[in-house]
Design a protein around this motif. Structure first.
Motif, PDB file in Angstrom:
ATOM      1  N   TYR A 155       0.829  -1.210   0.000  1.00  0.00           N
ATOM      2  CA  TYR A 155       0.000   0.000   0.000  1.00  0.00           C
ATOM      3  C   TYR A 155       0.862   1.258   0.000  1.00  0.00           C
ATOM      4  O   TYR A 155       1.794   1.377   0.790  1.00  0.00           O
ATOM      5  N   ASP A 156       0.532   2.180  -0.901  1.00  0.00           N
ATOM      6  CA  ASP A 156       1.166   3.493  -0.939  1.00  0.00           C
ATOM      7  C   ASP A 156       0.054   4.524  -0.878  1.00  0.00           C
ATOM      8  O   ASP A 156      -0.746   4.658  -1.808  1.00  0.00           O
ATOM      9  N   GLU A 157      -0.017   5.264   0.231  1.00  0.00           N
ATOM     10  CA  GLU A 157      -1.119   6.200   0.445  1.00  0.00           C
ATOM     11  C   GLU A 157      -1.248   7.209  -0.688  1.00  0.00           C
ATOM     12  O   GLU A 157      -2.359   7.518  -1.139  1.00  0.00           O
ATOM     13  N   ILE A 158      -0.134   7.711  -1.182  1.00  0.00           N
ATOM     14  CA  ILE A 158      -0.184   8.734  -2.233  1.00  0.00           C
ATOM     15  C   ILE A 158      -0.844   8.195  -3.493  1.00  0.00           C
ATOM     16  O   ILE A 158      -1.655   8.879  -4.137  1.00  0.00           O
ATOM     17  N   ASP A 159      -0.530   6.939  -3.857  1.00  0.00           N
ATOM     18  CA  ASP A 159      -1.153   6.340  -5.034  1.00  0.00           C
ATOM     19  C   ASP A 159      -2.668   6.312  -4.904  1.00  0.00           C
ATOM     20  O   ASP A 159      -3.405   6.499  -5.877  1.00  0.00           O
ATOM     21  N   HIS A 160      -3.157   6.092  -3.685  1.00  0.00           N
ATOM     22  CA  HIS A 160      -4.593   5.929  -3.478  1.00  0.00           C
ATOM     23  C   HIS A 160      -5.332   7.255  -3.459  1.00  0.00           C
ATOM     24  O   HIS A 160      -6.557   7.281  -3.519  1.00  0.00           O
ATOM     25  N   TRP A 161      -4.616   8.356  -3.388  1.00  0.00           N
ATOM     26  CA  TRP A 161      -5.254   9.662  -3.506  1.00  0.00           C
ATOM     27  C   TRP A 161      -5.822   9.858  -4.916  1.00  0.00           C
ATOM     28  O   TRP A 161      -6.720  10.674  -5.117  1.00  0.00           O
ATOM     29  N   ASP A 162      -5.300   9.130  -5.887  1.00  0.00           N
ATOM     30  CA  ASP A 162      -5.753   9.274  -7.268  1.00  0.00           C
ATOM     31  C   ASP A 162      -6.926   8.358  -7.602  1.00  0.00           C
ATOM     32  O   ASP A 162      -7.488   8.444  -8.695  1.00  0.00           O
ATOM     33  N   LEU A 163      -7.301   7.475  -6.685  1.00  0.00           N
ATOM     34  CA  LEU A 163      -8.421   6.572  -6.932  1.00  0.00           C
ATOM     35  C   LEU A 163      -9.749   7.281  -6.704  1.00  0.00           C
ATOM     36  O   LEU A 163      -9.851   8.203  -5.902  1.00  0.00           O
ATOM     37  N   ASP A 164     -10.785   6.833  -7.406  1.00  0.00           N
ATOM     38  CA  ASP A 164     -12.135   7.292  -7.095  1.00  0.00           C
ATOM     39  C   ASP A 164     -12.512   6.829  -5.694  1.00  0.00           C
ATOM     40  O   ASP A 164     -11.974   5.837  -5.183  1.00  0.00           O
ATOM     41  N   LEU A 165     -13.459   7.543  -5.085  1.00  0.00           N
ATOM     42  CA  LEU A 165     -13.886   7.196  -3.729  1.00  0.00           C
ATOM     43  C   LEU A 165     -14.338   5.749  -3.645  1.00  0.00           C
ATOM     44  O   LEU A 165     -13.897   5.002  -2.755  1.00  0.00           O
ATOM     45  N   ASP A 166     -15.200   5.318  -4.565  1.00  0.00           N
ATOM     46  CA  ASP A 166     -15.717   3.949  -4.498  1.00  0.00           C
ATOM     47  C   ASP A 166     -14.599   2.916  -4.615  1.00  0.00           C
ATOM     48  O   ASP A 166     -14.630   1.882  -3.927  1.00  0.00           O
ATOM     49  N   ASP A 167     -13.616   3.191  -5.459  1.00  0.00           N
ATOM     50  CA  ASP A 167     -12.491   2.258  -5.598  1.00  0.00           C
ATOM     51  C   ASP A 167     -11.680   2.200  -4.312  1.00  0.00           C
ATOM     52  O   ASP A 167     -11.231   1.126  -3.890  1.00  0.00           O
ATOM     53  N   ASN A 168     -11.490   3.348  -3.673  1.00  0.00           N
ATOM     54  CA  ASN A 168     -10.698   3.387  -2.445  1.00  0.00           C
ATOM     55  C   ASN A 168     -11.393   2.641  -1.310  1.00  0.00           C
ATOM     56  O   ASN A 168     -10.735   2.039  -0.454  1.00  0.00           O
ATOM     57  N   LEU A 169     -12.728   2.671  -1.316  1.00  0.00           N
ATOM     58  CA  LEU A 169     -13.468   1.988  -0.252  1.00  0.00           C
ATOM     59  C   LEU A 169     -13.390   0.469  -0.376  1.00  0.00           C
ATOM     60  O   LEU A 169     -13.740  -0.248   0.560  1.00  0.00           O
ATOM     61  N   GLU A 170     -12.934  -0.016  -1.520  1.00  0.00           N
ATOM     62  CA  GLU A 170     -12.785  -1.461  -1.707  1.00  0.00           C
ATOM     63  C   GLU A 170     -11.428  -1.974  -1.230  1.00  0.00           C
ATOM     64  O   GLU A 170     -11.161  -3.179  -1.284  1.00  0.00           O
ATOM     65  N   ILE A 171     -10.576  -1.075  -0.769  1.00  0.00           N
ATOM     66  CA  ILE A 171      -9.228  -1.445  -0.329  1.00  0.00           C
ATOM     67  C   ILE A 171      -9.112  -1.261   1.184  1.00  0.00           C
ATOM     68  O   ILE A 171      -9.474  -0.194   1.692  1.00  0.00           O
ATOM     69  N   PRO A 172      -8.639  -2.273   1.918  1.00  0.00           N
ATOM     70  CA  PRO A 172      -8.090  -3.546   1.449  1.00  0.00           C
ATOM     71  C   PRO A 172      -9.171  -4.612   1.301  1.00  0.00           C
ATOM     72  O   PRO A 172     -10.260  -4.497   1.876  1.00  0.00           O
ATOM     73  N   VAL A 173      -8.843  -5.647   0.559  1.00  0.00           N
ATOM     74  CA  VAL A 173      -9.688  -6.832   0.490  1.00  0.00           C
ATOM     75  C   VAL A 173      -9.374  -7.699   1.708  1.00  0.00           C
ATOM     76  O   VAL A 173      -8.213  -7.973   2.002  1.00  0.00           O
ATOM     77  N   ILE A 174     -10.416  -8.098   2.427  1.00  0.00           N
ATOM     78  CA  ILE A 174     -10.234  -8.858   3.660  1.00  0.00           C
ATOM     79  C   ILE A 174     -10.521 -10.331   3.399  1.00  0.00           C
ATOM     80  O   ILE A 174     -11.532 -10.671   2.768  1.00  0.00           O
ATOM     81  N   SER A 175      -9.657 -11.193   3.874  1.00  0.00           N
ATOM     82  CA  SER A 175      -9.823 -12.631   3.671  1.00  0.00           C
ATOM     83  C   SER A 175     -11.026 -13.148   4.452  1.00  0.00           C
ATOM     84  O   SER A 175     -11.408 -12.592   5.486  1.00  0.00           O
TER      85      SER A 175
END
Length: 221
Positions: free
Chosen positions: A37-57
């Protein structure tokens, strides 16, 4: 009788094949879903995409959902507007902008806003328990450009509050939504008020997931 015996024998064979597979899954080493995970990379994601991270087993979902439901109940008892998202893996706190900002203002309404925000500080003290995503929305009064600009300025004020009061290593990802994500129709005063809000998403962080994996999450205080 022969058919029953054959069915019974078949079930015994299936069970014999499944048990080693289940044991193999249980013995797998824990993999941190935040490892890459790199927080800066996730600033560029749409909100809905960011809410899917992380995937939980699957093995960690049950305790995380129980923990989040308990947190939801606690926040409701403290009179926050709270919902659950992603099959009860995420707690969403909706903070009315009318309680945080004066009309059309972009700086936090200190005394009033802090009474709402300060009780949330304990949730921000552990850098790895949650990932925080928050989104600032407006009603549709005014132009689209103005509403986005207002949301963006209020987002900055909220981020400054988080920056001052959260652990320095806590993951915080902000969004400006403008008037793009209404909860209610904007044709009534109550609807516009509901749409002026800050949604704070409490998402399982690496520590919560690891504690759930080791069956220690529900023993945490």
């Amino acid at each position: 009788m022969r058919r029953s015996n054959r069915l019974f024998n078949l079930l015994i064979i299936i069970a014999a094949l499944l048990v080693p597979a289940l044991n193999a899954d249980a013995g797998k080493p824990y993999t941190d879903p935040y490892k890459e995970y790199d927080e800066i990379d996730h600033w560029d994601l749409d909100l809905d995409d960011n809410l899917e991270i992380p995937v939980i087993s699957d093995g960690e979902k049950k305790d995380i959902r129980t923990y989040m439901r308990r947190l939801h109940e606690d926040l409701v008892e403290r009179n926050y507007i709270v919902e659950m998202d992603r099959d009860d893996e995420i707690v969403v706190i909706s903070l009315p902008c009318d309680e945080l900002f004066l009309p059309n203002d972009t700086l936090l309404w200190k005394e009033r806003a802090y009474r709402i925000l300060d009780p949330l500080k304990p949730l921000l003290s552990d850098p790895d328990l949650f990932k925080i995503v928050f989104a600032v929305s407006s009603d549709n009064t005014g132009s689209t450009v103005y509403n986005m600009s207002l949301s963006d300025a209020r987002k900055n004020s909220m981020y400054e509050w988080f920056d001052r009061n959260a652990h320095a290593e806590l993951i915080i990802v902000p969004y400006s939504m403008g008037d793009t994500d209404p909860l209610e129709p904007n044709d009534t005063r109550a609807g516009r008020s509901a749409n002026r809000r800050v949604d704070v998403y409490l998402i399982p962080g690496p520590k919560m997931i690891e504690l759930s994996h080791s069956k220690k999450l529900l023993k945490k205080n």
